[in-house]
Design a protein around this motif. Structure first.
Motif, mmCIF file in Angstrom:
data_model
loop_
_atom_site.group_PDB
_atom_site.id
_atom_site.type_symbol
_atom_site.label_atom_id
_atom_site.label_comp_id
_atom_site.label_asym_id
_atom_site.label_seq_id
_atom_site.Cartn_x
_atom_site.Cartn_y
_atom_site.Cartn_z
ATOM 1 N N THR A 130 0.761 -1.276 -0.095
ATOM 2 C CA THR A 130 -0.012 -0.040 0.181
ATOM 3 C C THR A 130 1.020 1.229 0.027
ATOM 4 O O THR A 130 2.004 1.271 0.474
ATOM 5 C CB THR A 130 -0.936 0.015 1.198
ATOM 6 N N ARG A 131 0.008 2.395 -0.266
ATOM 7 C CA ARG A 131 0.799 3.621 -0.220
ATOM 8 C C ARG A 131 1.393 4.035 0.924
ATOM 9 O O ARG A 131 2.638 4.441 1.107
ATOM 10 C CB ARG A 131 -0.097 4.752 -0.757
ATOM 11 N N GLN A 132 0.740 3.510 2.057
ATOM 12 C CA GLN A 132 1.014 3.884 3.572
ATOM 13 C C GLN A 132 2.272 3.053 3.930
ATOM 14 O O GLN A 132 3.119 3.479 4.517
ATOM 15 C CB GLN A 132 0.030 3.536 4.537
ATOM 16 N N THR A 133 2.487 1.893 3.320
ATOM 17 C CA THR A 133 3.791 1.105 3.470
ATOM 18 C C THR A 133 4.829 1.831 2.968
ATOM 19 O O THR A 133 6.123 1.657 3.516
ATOM 20 C CB THR A 133 3.550 -0.383 3.095
ATOM 21 N N MET A 148 -4.714 8.160 5.791
ATOM 22 C CA MET A 148 -4.576 6.965 6.565
ATOM 23 C C MET A 148 -5.335 5.692 5.998
ATOM 24 O O MET A 148 -5.986 5.809 5.019
ATOM 25 C CB MET A 148 -5.729 7.351 7.502
ATOM 26 N N ALA A 149 -4.470 4.546 6.172
ATOM 27 C CA ALA A 149 -4.750 3.283 5.397
ATOM 28 C C ALA A 149 -6.263 2.809 5.807
ATOM 29 O O ALA A 149 -6.754 2.994 6.934
ATOM 30 C CB ALA A 149 -3.944 2.128 6.190
ATOM 31 N N TYR A 170 0.298 1.202 13.389
ATOM 32 C CA TYR A 170 0.208 1.958 12.000
ATOM 33 C C TYR A 170 0.843 3.085 11.999
ATOM 34 O O TYR A 170 1.328 3.656 11.092
ATOM 35 C CB TYR A 170 -1.330 2.153 11.633
ATOM 36 N N ARG A 171 0.736 3.636 13.436
ATOM 37 C CA ARG A 171 1.305 5.225 13.392
ATOM 38 C C ARG A 171 2.693 5.223 13.791
ATOM 39 O O ARG A 171 3.661 5.944 13.151
ATOM 40 C CB ARG A 171 0.419 5.812 14.280
#
Lengths: 71, 140
Positions: free
Chosen positions: A33-36, B1-2, B136-137
């Motif tokens: 994902t982009r977040q990764t 945010m995922a 996640y953060r």
């Protein structure tokens, strides 16, 4: 926040050199994902060896040109 | 945010509201009869329905705003986050059940045992989502 990884990387710099590739495009290219990608660039996540190789292949460079172990 | 982080926020909210409703009603019933009210199936059913409605509505809303993310499978980092959160929340439910069993040995109250185990399940689930959000953060 989290513990810093001793592994640093040039992903952001290589993205910029690669025609301003977006984080989402790189994520799609290697299957994360982009977040990764954001977490990798910020040093909050060290990718698996497979993903590291995939990133290097996307940029057409060797693994050690993307990732480095900083003592 | 995922997407999965948004999902964890929604489920945390659902569990919190559902838990407050459930134990709020139990506290009210107990005050009416002057002792700990026994667990009743309709209340558990209403709690479950509240949880399901908030979860469905919440997930539909975030999926509408990010349909691509909603259909994406967990990646390697997210799998690590989920594994670690699931592992740690297992300790929470374990400790909660042990405490409930210990409480039973002193009180011999089956009602208290039920509420203790039920609360442990709720708290461990809440802890799992909280740990997911934290990871996640902060990073895995």
């Amino acid at each position: 926040m989290g513990r810093r990884s001793p592994i640093t990387n040039r992903v952001r710099e290589l993205r910029d050199k690669h025609g301003s590739m977006t984080q989402a495009e790189l994520g799609d290219a290697i299957g994360v994902t982009r977040q990764t990608i954001i977490a990798i660039e910020q040093g909050r996540y060290s990718p698996s060896l497979e993903s590291a190789f995939r990133i290097a292949r996307v940029f057409g460079v060797g693994l050690e040109e993307v990732f480095r172990w900083d003592e | 945010m995922a997407f999965q982080e948004k999902s964890a926020w929604i489920m945390s909210l659902a569990l919190l509201l559902g838990g407050l409703f459930y134990f709020g009603v139990v506290a009210w019933m107990s005050s009416q009869i002057g002792e700990l009210a026994p667990p009743i199936l309709p209340l558990v059913a209403v709690y479950t329905v509240i949880l399901i409605i908030i979860a469905i509505v919440g997930h539909v809303v975030i999926a509408v705003f990010a349909p691509k993310d909603a259909n994406t499978a967990l990646d390697e980092r997210e799998r690590q986050i989920f594994d670690r959160a699931g592992h740690l929340s297992g300790y929470v439910v374990g400790v909660g059940v042990l405490l409930s069993l210990g409480l039973y040995l002193f009180s011999y109250s089956g009602n208290l045992l039920f509420y203790g185990v039920f609360a442990s399940l709720m708290i461990s689930q809440l802890a799992e989502y909280a740990i997911q959000i934290f990871l996640y953060r902060s990073g895995v």
